[in-house]
Design a protein around this motif. Sequence first.
Motif, PDB file in Angstrom:
ATOM      1  N   THR A 274       0.836  -1.195   0.000  1.00 35.67           N
ATOM      2  CA  THR A 274       0.000   0.000   0.000  1.00 35.67           C
ATOM      3  C   THR A 274       0.874   1.251   0.000  1.00 35.67           C
ATOM      4  O   THR A 274       2.079   1.186   0.247  1.00 35.67           O
ATOM      5  CB  THR A 274      -0.890   0.027   1.247  1.00 35.67           C
ATOM      6  OG1 THR A 274      -0.037   0.053   2.394  1.00 35.67           O
ATOM      7  CG2 THR A 274      -1.795  -1.176   1.302  1.00 35.67           C
ATOM      8  N   GLY A 275       0.247   2.370  -0.303  1.00 40.16           N
ATOM      9  CA  GLY A 275       0.979   3.622  -0.344  1.00 40.16           C
ATOM     10  C   GLY A 275       1.580   3.968   0.998  1.00 40.16           C
ATOM     11  O   GLY A 275       2.709   4.436   1.100  1.00 40.16           O
ATOM     12  N   MET A 276       0.809   3.675   2.071  1.00 40.69           N
ATOM     13  CA  MET A 276       1.289   4.016   3.408  1.00 40.69           C
ATOM     14  C   MET A 276       2.533   3.216   3.748  1.00 40.69           C
ATOM     15  O   MET A 276       3.503   3.742   4.298  1.00 40.69           O
ATOM     16  CB  MET A 276       0.160   3.743   4.414  1.00 40.69           C
ATOM     17  CG  MET A 276       0.377   4.397   5.748  1.00 40.69           C
ATOM     18  SD  MET A 276       0.571   6.181   5.558  1.00 40.69           S
ATOM     19  CE  MET A 276       1.596   6.529   6.951  1.00 40.69           C
ATOM     20  N   GLU A 277       2.497   1.904   3.374  1.00 40.04           N
ATOM     21  CA  GLU A 277       3.664   1.058   3.647  1.00 40.04           C
ATOM     22  C   GLU A 277       4.891   1.584   2.919  1.00 40.04           C
ATOM     23  O   GLU A 277       5.989   1.645   3.476  1.00 40.04           O
ATOM     24  CB  GLU A 277       3.384  -0.378   3.217  1.00 40.04           C
ATOM     25  CG  GLU A 277       2.617  -1.172   4.261  1.00 40.04           C
ATOM     26  CD  GLU A 277       2.222  -2.530   3.727  1.00 40.04           C
ATOM     27  OE1 GLU A 277       1.396  -3.176   4.361  1.00 40.04           O
ATOM     28  OE2 GLU A 277       2.732  -2.934   2.666  1.00 40.04           O
ATOM     29  N   LYS A 278       4.660   1.983   1.667  1.00 38.75           N
ATOM     30  CA  LYS A 278       5.779   2.536   0.896  1.00 38.75           C
ATOM     31  C   LYS A 278       6.332   3.771   1.607  1.00 38.75           C
ATOM     32  O   LYS A 278       7.538   3.949   1.727  1.00 38.75           O
ATOM     33  CB  LYS A 278       5.315   2.929  -0.506  1.00 38.75           C
ATOM     34  CG  LYS A 278       5.294   1.785  -1.472  1.00 38.75           C
ATOM     35  CD  LYS A 278       4.933   2.300  -2.840  1.00 38.75           C
ATOM     36  CE  LYS A 278       4.540   1.149  -3.745  1.00 38.75           C
ATOM     37  NZ  LYS A 278       3.815   1.590  -4.921  1.00 38.75           N
ATOM     38  N   PHE A 279       5.415   4.599   2.066  1.00 39.18           N
ATOM     39  CA  PHE A 279       5.845   5.843   2.711  1.00 39.18           C
ATOM     40  C   PHE A 279       6.663   5.544   3.959  1.00 39.18           C
ATOM     41  O   PHE A 279       7.736   6.115   4.164  1.00 39.18           O
ATOM     42  CB  PHE A 279       4.616   6.690   3.048  1.00 39.18           C
ATOM     43  CG  PHE A 279       4.975   8.004   3.667  1.00 39.18           C
ATOM     44  CD1 PHE A 279       5.548   8.997   2.889  1.00 39.18           C
ATOM     45  CD2 PHE A 279       4.772   8.245   5.010  1.00 39.18           C
ATOM     46  CE1 PHE A 279       5.897  10.205   3.430  1.00 39.18           C
ATOM     47  CE2 PHE A 279       5.128   9.454   5.560  1.00 39.18           C
ATOM     48  CZ  PHE A 279       5.689  10.431   4.772  1.00 39.18           C
ATOM     49  N   THR A 280       6.140   4.587   4.793  1.00 37.22           N
ATOM     50  CA  THR A 280       6.908   4.287   6.014  1.00 37.22           C
ATOM     51  C   THR A 280       8.265   3.703   5.646  1.00 37.22           C
ATOM     52  O   THR A 280       9.253   3.979   6.327  1.00 37.22           O
ATOM     53  CB  THR A 280       6.146   3.292   6.914  1.00 37.22           C
ATOM     54  OG1 THR A 280       5.527   2.329   6.096  1.00 37.22           O
ATOM     55  CG2 THR A 280       5.144   3.988   7.792  1.00 37.22           C
ATOM     56  N   GLN A 281       8.314   2.925   4.560  1.00 36.51           N
ATOM     57  CA  GLN A 281       9.613   2.378   4.173  1.00 36.51           C
ATOM     58  C   GLN A 281      10.584   3.502   3.830  1.00 36.51           C
ATOM     59  O   GLN A 281      11.744   3.485   4.266  1.00 36.51           O
ATOM     60  CB  GLN A 281       9.438   1.450   2.978  1.00 36.51           C
ATOM     61  CG  GLN A 281      10.700   0.679   2.681  1.00 36.51           C
ATOM     62  CD  GLN A 281      10.583  -0.127   1.405  1.00 36.51           C
ATOM     63  OE1 GLN A 281      10.075   0.334   0.403  1.00 36.51           O
ATOM     64  NE2 GLN A 281      11.054  -1.354   1.468  1.00 36.51           N
ATOM     65  N   VAL A 282      10.079   4.465   3.065  1.00 37.82           N
ATOM     66  CA  VAL A 282      10.944   5.582   2.687  1.00 37.82           C
ATOM     67  C   VAL A 282      11.420   6.331   3.928  1.00 37.82           C
ATOM     68  O   VAL A 282      12.614   6.618   4.086  1.00 37.82           O
ATOM     69  CB  VAL A 282      10.204   6.540   1.733  1.00 37.82           C
ATOM     70  CG1 VAL A 282      10.954   7.858   1.621  1.00 37.82           C
ATOM     71  CG2 VAL A 282      10.074   5.925   0.369  1.00 37.82           C
ATOM     72  N   VAL A 283      10.472   6.598   4.835  1.00 36.48           N
ATOM     73  CA  VAL A 283      10.849   7.353   6.033  1.00 36.48           C
ATOM     74  C   VAL A 283      11.877   6.580   6.840  1.00 36.48           C
ATOM     75  O   VAL A 283      12.905   7.119   7.262  1.00 36.48           O
ATOM     76  CB  VAL A 283       9.601   7.657   6.888  1.00 36.48           C
ATOM     77  CG1 VAL A 283      10.017   8.245   8.225  1.00 36.48           C
ATOM     78  CG2 VAL A 283       8.690   8.610   6.142  1.00 36.48           C
ATOM     79  N   LYS A 284      11.590   5.260   7.009  1.00 37.82           N
ATOM     80  CA  LYS A 284      12.518   4.430   7.782  1.00 37.82           C
ATOM     81  C   LYS A 284      13.903   4.482   7.168  1.00 37.82           C
ATOM     82  O   LYS A 284      14.897   4.685   7.850  1.00 37.82           O
ATOM     83  CB  LYS A 284      12.019   2.983   7.787  1.00 37.82           C
ATOM     84  CG  LYS A 284      11.365   2.573   9.088  1.00 37.82           C
ATOM     85  CD  LYS A 284      11.156   1.075   9.076  1.00 37.82           C
ATOM     86  CE  LYS A 284      10.012   0.670   9.967  1.00 37.82           C
ATOM     87  NZ  LYS A 284       9.396  -0.582   9.514  1.00 37.82           N
ATOM     88  N   ARG A 285      13.930   4.294   5.855  1.00 38.93           N
ATOM     89  CA  ARG A 285      15.242   4.257   5.205  1.00 38.93           C
ATOM     90  C   ARG A 285      15.934   5.600   5.287  1.00 38.93           C
ATOM     91  O   ARG A 285      17.155   5.672   5.442  1.00 38.93           O
ATOM     92  CB  ARG A 285      15.084   3.834   3.743  1.00 38.93           C
ATOM     93  CG  ARG A 285      14.788   2.358   3.632  1.00 38.93           C
ATOM     94  CD  ARG A 285      14.711   1.922   2.201  1.00 38.93           C
ATOM     95  NE  ARG A 285      14.537   0.484   2.117  1.00 38.93           N
ATOM     96  CZ  ARG A 285      14.272  -0.151   0.998  1.00 38.93           C
ATOM     97  NH1 ARG A 285      14.115   0.520  -0.116  1.00 38.93           N
ATOM     98  NH2 ARG A 285      14.152  -1.459   0.995  1.00 38.93           N
ATOM     99  N   SER A 286      15.151   6.673   5.178  1.00 42.72           N
ATOM    100  CA  SER A 286      15.792   7.996   5.248  1.00 42.72           C
ATOM    101  C   SER A 286      16.357   8.237   6.631  1.00 42.72           C
ATOM    102  O   SER A 286      17.469   8.741   6.777  1.00 42.72           O
ATOM    103  CB  SER A 286      14.780   9.099   4.916  1.00 42.72           C
ATOM    104  OG  SER A 286      14.035   8.743   3.784  1.00 42.72           O
ATOM    105  N   VAL A 287      15.578   7.875   7.643  1.00 42.27           N
ATOM    106  CA  VAL A 287      16.002   8.184   9.006  1.00 42.27           C
ATOM    107  C   VAL A 287      17.140   7.268   9.435  1.00 42.27           C
ATOM    108  O   VAL A 287      18.035   7.653  10.167  1.00 42.27           O
ATOM    109  CB  VAL A 287      14.803   8.093   9.965  1.00 42.27           C
ATOM    110  CG1 VAL A 287      15.246   8.314  11.394  1.00 42.27           C
ATOM    111  CG2 VAL A 287      13.763   9.124   9.572  1.00 42.27           C
ATOM    112  N   LYS A 288      17.087   6.017   8.938  1.00 43.83           N
ATOM    113  CA  LYS A 288      18.120   5.065   9.326  1.00 43.83           C
ATOM    114  C   LYS A 288      19.486   5.470   8.788  1.00 43.83           C
ATOM    115  O   LYS A 288      20.513   5.016   9.273  1.00 43.83           O
ATOM    116  CB  LYS A 288      17.761   3.675   8.802  1.00 43.83           C
ATOM    117  CG  LYS A 288      17.825   2.606   9.884  1.00 43.83           C
ATOM    118  CD  LYS A 288      17.091   1.370   9.438  1.00 43.83           C
ATOM    119  CE  LYS A 288      17.987   0.411   8.715  1.00 43.83           C
ATOM    120  NZ  LYS A 288      17.273  -0.705   8.127  1.00 43.83           N
TER     121      LYS A 288
END
Lengths: 207, 344
Positions: A27-41
């Motif tokens: 889903t779009g939300m999952e994609k978004f959290t993945q992006v955020v996670k990867r950016s913050v990590k």
Amino acid sequence: MSLEQFKNRNVGVQSYKTLDVGTPPKTGMEKFTQVVKRSVKGELFVGLGVVMKRMLEALFKNDMHTVKYPFEKMPISPRYRAIHEMLRLLESGNYRCIGCGLCEKICISNCISMETRYDENQRKEVSEYTINFGRCIFCGYCAEVCPELAIVHGQRYETASEQRAGFSLFEDMLTPIDQLNLQQEFDGFGAVSPNADDNIKQTPLAY
Amino acid sequence: METTLIENLPEVGAVGVIIKAVLILAVISAIAGFGTFIERKVLAFMQRRLGPMHVGPYGLLQIAADGIKLFTKEDIIPQNANKFIFMVAPVITAATAFIALSSVPVFPDFTIPSWIPLLGDTFVPSIASDLNIGILFVLGMMAAGLYGPLLAGMSQANKWGIIGAARTAVQFLSYEVVTGLSILAPIMLVGSLSFVEFNNYQAGGISNWLIWQQPLAFVLFLIAGFAETNRTPFDLLEHEAEVVSGYATEYSGMRWGMFFIGEYANMITVSVIASVVFLGGYDVVGVYGWLFIIAKIAFFFFLMLWVRAAWPHVRPDQLMWLCWKVLMPLAVVNVLITAIVMMV
Ligand code: SF4
Ligand code: SF4
């Protein structure tokens, strides 16, 4: 590993370990959290760090991979079948070749040609010996068949030449008499390279 | 100190501006050439290679060799291309890149010593034309620069060119939005569009830099800057592995060279904007201010090369997704929060 194991191609029954790479986001939300996670990590910065480290190593520890080819050469494996060399006997300096003609016979591309004669001691010696390197396929049969270890493969792999005449006379291949002490035996087709130990590396699996 | 200096500027005459323009053209072209050398060297070191080594000491004269090659190559115009547009497109890229540079501060101001005939005592300003809408002008010029790749791709009768042109439209148009919005928040804080005002606003040490007040805007601007200068994570326009060379497929020789110089000039412009708007410009006292801003610009330039060595590039759909669904909302939120904080 036994042959049985090796031949078993049914993926899943072997004891392979699969890496846990997770499931791709749907889903779009999952994609978004993945992006955020990867950016913050900060995985991106790990990448930056890696290349920076490489650069510092290259600059200050001289850890370069470049080989300035015509000026520097990598050591090649003793198994390598490059331009032939005719060897001499170490004791007397005589040619090892006894003119038996086996190499000429076995050459599958028919590129060795030789003439022989009897010398003053009624021993056979080669008077003419050429290999047409325009036709040689570097199969190594000649070196393998030679009973005297006279013809071997050397390390000169740059086979380009301006003229066919350069391909190639007995004298060109013969060890020069003043460099007899530098003459190296051909280790043979099964030999490992002298720096084989250094070349063994751990497979980099651990990212 | 800088503030007073800027307020007491001598009269800027036409001669000074012309000298400045010639200076910018000459020096930035040279820097663009030198930039290619630096880029090749840095990338090489990061990949444990040597880079150019054979022309001159450490390959330094490689630029000259490349220049000779570019200038003397045959100027090929493909048969079915629209000749006029094909010929004019690279000029657009190069020209807009240099016009953009005319209103950002590059190099210190100086007065030509009076013993030099004709030009003695001419004051050469640091900004060729100090517009009071400097930022708007620069961003507008960089946006106009996208006509270069766009027209080039459309005119050359080559499918890779067409794809390159389509990607140009998609990428530049969308990232223009993010650039504008991200820089809007600092503009609101400063209340001016002039680079000099930005510089003055941040005077007085590192703690006054706008990056501390607007970290998000800084990151957004950097990302959009990478996209606008067509640098690696977003180099869709001419990515060799996908579209041969995109809009530049049919170009060779000096026409291609103009695209190239334009791209490097744009990199410098973005570096200058980032340094002046977010990193305090030439604020540190006196003489060293200019050294300091050059160091900042060099850092951003290096960052672009560094990123190119480290990161893979994104797909067009990822690019669009990132721009419209992530960066633009973030930029809008940033502007909103800034506005609310300013009002309270
Ligand atoms: S390497 Fe093979 S082809 Fe070449 S000369 Fe020897 S036998 Fe002939
Ligand atoms: S096989 Fe060896 S010894 Fe016999 S002719 Fe050839 S090189 Fe000489």
